[in-house]
Design a protein around this motif. Structure first.
Motif, PDB file in Angstrom:
ATOM      1  N   TYR A  30       0.811  -1.215   0.000  1.00 31.78           N
ATOM      2  CA  TYR A  30       0.000   0.000   0.000  1.00 31.78           C
ATOM      3  C   TYR A  30       0.849   1.272   0.000  1.00 31.78           C
ATOM      4  O   TYR A  30       0.303   2.367  -0.086  1.00 31.78           O
ATOM      5  CB  TYR A  30      -0.942   0.006   1.203  1.00 31.78           C
ATOM      6  CG  TYR A  30      -1.885  -1.170   1.215  1.00 31.78           C
ATOM      7  CD1 TYR A  30      -2.902  -1.275   0.270  1.00 31.78           C
ATOM      8  CD2 TYR A  30      -1.750  -2.189   2.147  1.00 31.78           C
ATOM      9  CE1 TYR A  30      -3.765  -2.365   0.272  1.00 31.78           C
ATOM     10  CE2 TYR A  30      -2.612  -3.279   2.152  1.00 31.78           C
ATOM     11  CZ  TYR A  30      -3.610  -3.359   1.208  1.00 31.78           C
ATOM     12  OH  TYR A  30      -4.457  -4.436   1.198  1.00 31.78           O
ATOM     13  N   GLN A  32       2.678   3.390  -2.049  1.00 33.67           N
ATOM     14  CA  GLN A  32       2.839   3.631  -3.482  1.00 33.67           C
ATOM     15  C   GLN A  32       2.982   5.131  -3.732  1.00 33.67           C
ATOM     16  O   GLN A  32       2.124   5.924  -3.336  1.00 33.67           O
ATOM     17  CB  GLN A  32       1.627   3.097  -4.259  1.00 33.67           C
ATOM     18  CG  GLN A  32       1.394   1.604  -4.067  1.00 33.67           C
ATOM     19  CD  GLN A  32       0.351   1.067  -5.022  1.00 33.67           C
ATOM     20  OE1 GLN A  32       0.159   1.600  -6.111  1.00 33.67           O
ATOM     21  NE2 GLN A  32      -0.319   0.000  -4.624  1.00 33.67           N
ATOM     22  N   SER A  35       0.482   6.642  -6.993  1.00 32.70           N
ATOM     23  CA  SER A  35      -0.978   6.624  -6.919  1.00 32.70           C
ATOM     24  C   SER A  35      -1.565   7.991  -7.292  1.00 32.70           C
ATOM     25  O   SER A  35      -0.983   9.038  -6.954  1.00 32.70           O
ATOM     26  CB  SER A  35      -1.432   6.233  -5.512  1.00 32.70           C
ATOM     27  OG  SER A  35      -2.835   6.355  -5.377  1.00 32.70           O
ATOM     28  N   ARG A  37      -4.239   9.187  -5.946  1.00 29.05           N
ATOM     29  CA  ARG A  37      -4.991   9.652  -4.779  1.00 29.05           C
ATOM     30  C   ARG A  37      -4.040  10.271  -3.761  1.00 29.05           C
ATOM     31  O   ARG A  37      -3.045   9.657  -3.358  1.00 29.05           O
ATOM     32  CB  ARG A  37      -5.771   8.504  -4.153  1.00 29.05           C
ATOM     33  CG  ARG A  37      -6.811   7.871  -5.081  1.00 29.05           C
ATOM     34  CD  ARG A  37      -7.530   6.740  -4.378  1.00 29.05           C
ATOM     35  NE  ARG A  37      -8.183   7.223  -3.179  1.00 29.05           N
ATOM     36  CZ  ARG A  37      -8.288   6.524  -2.050  1.00 29.05           C
ATOM     37  NH1 ARG A  37      -7.745   5.312  -1.969  1.00 29.05           N
ATOM     38  NH2 ARG A  37      -8.918   7.030  -1.015  1.00 29.05           N
ATOM     39  N   VAL A  40      -3.378   8.341  -0.356  1.00 33.71           N
ATOM     40  CA  VAL A  40      -2.424   7.240  -0.492  1.00 33.71           C
ATOM     41  C   VAL A  40      -0.993   7.777  -0.472  1.00 33.71           C
ATOM     42  O   VAL A  40      -0.091   7.193   0.156  1.00 33.71           O
ATOM     43  CB  VAL A  40      -2.707   6.447  -1.785  1.00 33.71           C
ATOM     44  CG1 VAL A  40      -1.653   5.367  -2.002  1.00 33.71           C
ATOM     45  CG2 VAL A  40      -4.099   5.829  -1.737  1.00 33.71           C
ATOM     46  N   PHE A  78      -2.709   1.908 -12.655  1.00 36.14           N
ATOM     47  CA  PHE A  78      -3.799   2.889 -12.637  1.00 36.14           C
ATOM     48  C   PHE A  78      -4.225   3.287 -14.053  1.00 36.14           C
ATOM     49  O   PHE A  78      -4.542   4.443 -14.322  1.00 36.14           O
ATOM     50  CB  PHE A  78      -3.412   4.122 -11.827  1.00 36.14           C
ATOM     51  CG  PHE A  78      -2.912   3.809 -10.450  1.00 36.14           C
ATOM     52  CD1 PHE A  78      -3.787   3.410  -9.451  1.00 36.14           C
ATOM     53  CD2 PHE A  78      -1.560   3.883 -10.147  1.00 36.14           C
ATOM     54  CE1 PHE A  78      -3.336   3.104  -8.184  1.00 36.14           C
ATOM     55  CE2 PHE A  78      -1.095   3.576  -8.881  1.00 36.14           C
ATOM     56  CZ  PHE A  78      -1.994   3.186  -7.895  1.00 36.14           C
ATOM     57  N   THR A  84       1.559   7.252 -14.458  1.00 34.64           N
ATOM     58  CA  THR A  84       2.023   6.762 -13.160  1.00 34.64           C
ATOM     59  C   THR A  84       3.496   7.085 -12.958  1.00 34.64           C
ATOM     60  O   THR A  84       3.912   7.487 -11.859  1.00 34.64           O
ATOM     61  CB  THR A  84       1.776   5.250 -13.060  1.00 34.64           C
ATOM     62  OG1 THR A  84       0.383   4.976 -13.246  1.00 34.64           O
ATOM     63  CG2 THR A  84       2.206   4.717 -11.712  1.00 34.64           C
TER      64      THR A  84
END
Length: 454
Positions: A30, A32, A35, A37, A40, A78, A84
């Motif tokens: 998790y 990352q 991301s 978002r 995150v 994504f 990314t």
């Protein structure tokens, strides 16, 4: 972590420095930096800062401190790899220098392969961790083949990403399970590895296997690597030199004893107090004993799982030869033998009765089916004769009906002699009023069958 964990982590770092161990961390999936978002990304920054602080509090020597890296996967795609990668570059630029000094990237087995991450690492001055197992699952088929031969051509570029920061290079090696076929199945790591990949002498190789240090011991024994003679096979979990407290005597209901019995018990207590076992040092009782480290062969992991409780049947050691003993170790008496024989006979009889009842049910079902078929045939014949002319009556005599009933009863008696067929009731004359098409059929046993137009 500081200051409450500073002293404890410093002690850990001191032990690692004395033993020459390399300590690294691997933040979770998790964490990352690519991301889309913001929550995150914020959580990823906090997680990386936590790992960097923990490694810094170990107070390792300079080179070991540089080698204490944080290995990270780029994460999800994504829907757009280029976008990314752009987000990762942007977020990496915002990282504190303490995190940048320890952060390294590793190829994964789902989204990002070597030819996509190595250029990014060269651009941002990030060391690249080559994972052989992941590379054999996902790679650029237009530039190389599966295996280690083609990837060796990239060794100079991979090593350069480490040497620019004066960090000891590091690679990962693992193998899939033997039964794995598809890419998803091959992602699972095998408990132990069978061989070693081509690896430069100045590079650390991490073995990723379920059996952990046992997989390393297995390789050391297989290839006779330095230090393989320092550990031996595992000692069984049953030890005679364990520090166990002396057994306590069970308290019995107090009874009046004579003076001689009381004096004898006091003498026994004095003798037993001198027989208490002397404590043994932990180095001799510890797993593996004083001879070296612990190794167990593949498939012998149960050696580390002591049996909770083993209840063995009490066998009478005084039983004379030739005597039978039951499951609990008791000598079989004549009454016990008769009881066992009787129980066996009852079980056999019950099974026989159950089989007979089942056979009778099957025969009864078969007989009822045969009778139903004969009755249907009789009605069909009556309908065919009725078509010869309207109003024609077909009569069947009582004698003929009795003869048919006797034949059926005789057939049933031949099939099962133990059951006598019940005599069929006398049937009245059957009258069939012939109709060309319409009508309804009723049972022909003991009744008149009349077909009339509705």
């Amino acid at each position: 972590l500081a200051p409450f964990a500073s002293e404890a982590l410093a002690e850990v770092g001191k032990v690692a420095a004395e033993l020459g161990h390399r300590l690294t961390t691997h933040p979770g999936q998790y964490t990352q930096l690519g991301s889309p978002r913001k929550p995150v990304i914020d959580n990823a920054l906090r997680d990386l800062d936590y790992h960097a602080e923990m490694l810094s509090l170990l107070k390792l020597p300079p080179q070991q401190d540089r080698d204490a890296v944080m290995i990270l996967h780029l994460g999800g795609v994504f829907g757009d790899k280029e976008a990314t990668l752009a987000r990762f570059r942007e977020n990496y630029a915002r990282l504190p220098q303490g995190i940048k000094d320890r952060l390294v990237l590793e190829n994964d087995d789902v989204s990002w392969y070597v030819h996509e991450l190595l250029p990014l690492c060269e651009e941002l001055n990030i060391p690249f961790v080559l994972d052989y197992h992941h590379h054999n699952i996902i790679f650029d088929q237009t530039q190389m083949r599966e295996g280690t031969k083609d990837i060796m051509d990239l060794y100079p570029r991979i090593l350069a990403t480490w040497k620019r920061k004066n960090i000891t290079p590091k690679m990962h090696y693992s193998e899939p399970t033997p039964e794995a076929i598809t890419g998803r199945q091959r992602r699972k790591h095998n408990p132990r590895v069978a061989t070693l990949p081509p690896c430069p002498n100045d590079m650390d190789l991490m073995i990723e296997a379920k059996d952990k240090e046992q997989a390393v011991f297995e390789l050391m024994r297989t290839f006779k690597l330095p230090g393989f003679e320092t550990f031996n096979d595992m000692l069984p979990h049953i030890r005679k030199d364990d520090n166990k407290p002396p057994p306590k005597n069970k308290k019995k209901t107090p009874k009046k004893k004579t003076k001689k019995q009381l004096e004898a018990e006091e003498d026994e207590d004095e003798d037993s107090s001198s027989d208490e076992p002397t404590p043994i040092s932990d180095s001799e009782v510890g797993m593996g004993g004083p001879d070296g480290r612990v190794y167990w062969p593949p498939g012998q992991e149960h050696w580390l799982r002591p049996v909770k409780k083993v209840v063995k049947p009490k066998v009478d050691k005084k039983a004379p030869p030739g005597k039978e003993v039951d499951e609990q170790g008791r000598i079989m008496t004549a009454a016990m033998k008769r009881k066992r024989a009787k129980e066996g006979e009852e079980a056999v009889n019950a099974a026989q009765k159950e089989g007979e009842m089942l056979a009778m049910k099957v025969e009864r079902v078969v007989d009822e089916g045969v009778e139903g078929e004969e009755e249907e045939k009789e009605i069909v014949r009556g309908e065919g004769k009725g078509k010869r002319g309207k109003g024609e009556k077909i009569e069947k005599g009582d004698d003929e009906k009795k003869g048919d009933g006797e034949k059926k009863a005789g057939g049933r008696a031949a099939k099962r002699k133990s059951i006598k067929p019940e005599p069929e009731p006398e049937q009245e004359e059957q009258t069939v009023a012939a109709t060309p098409t319409l009508g309804r059929r009723q049972s022909t046993r003991g009744k008149k069958v009349d077909y009339t137009e509705e």
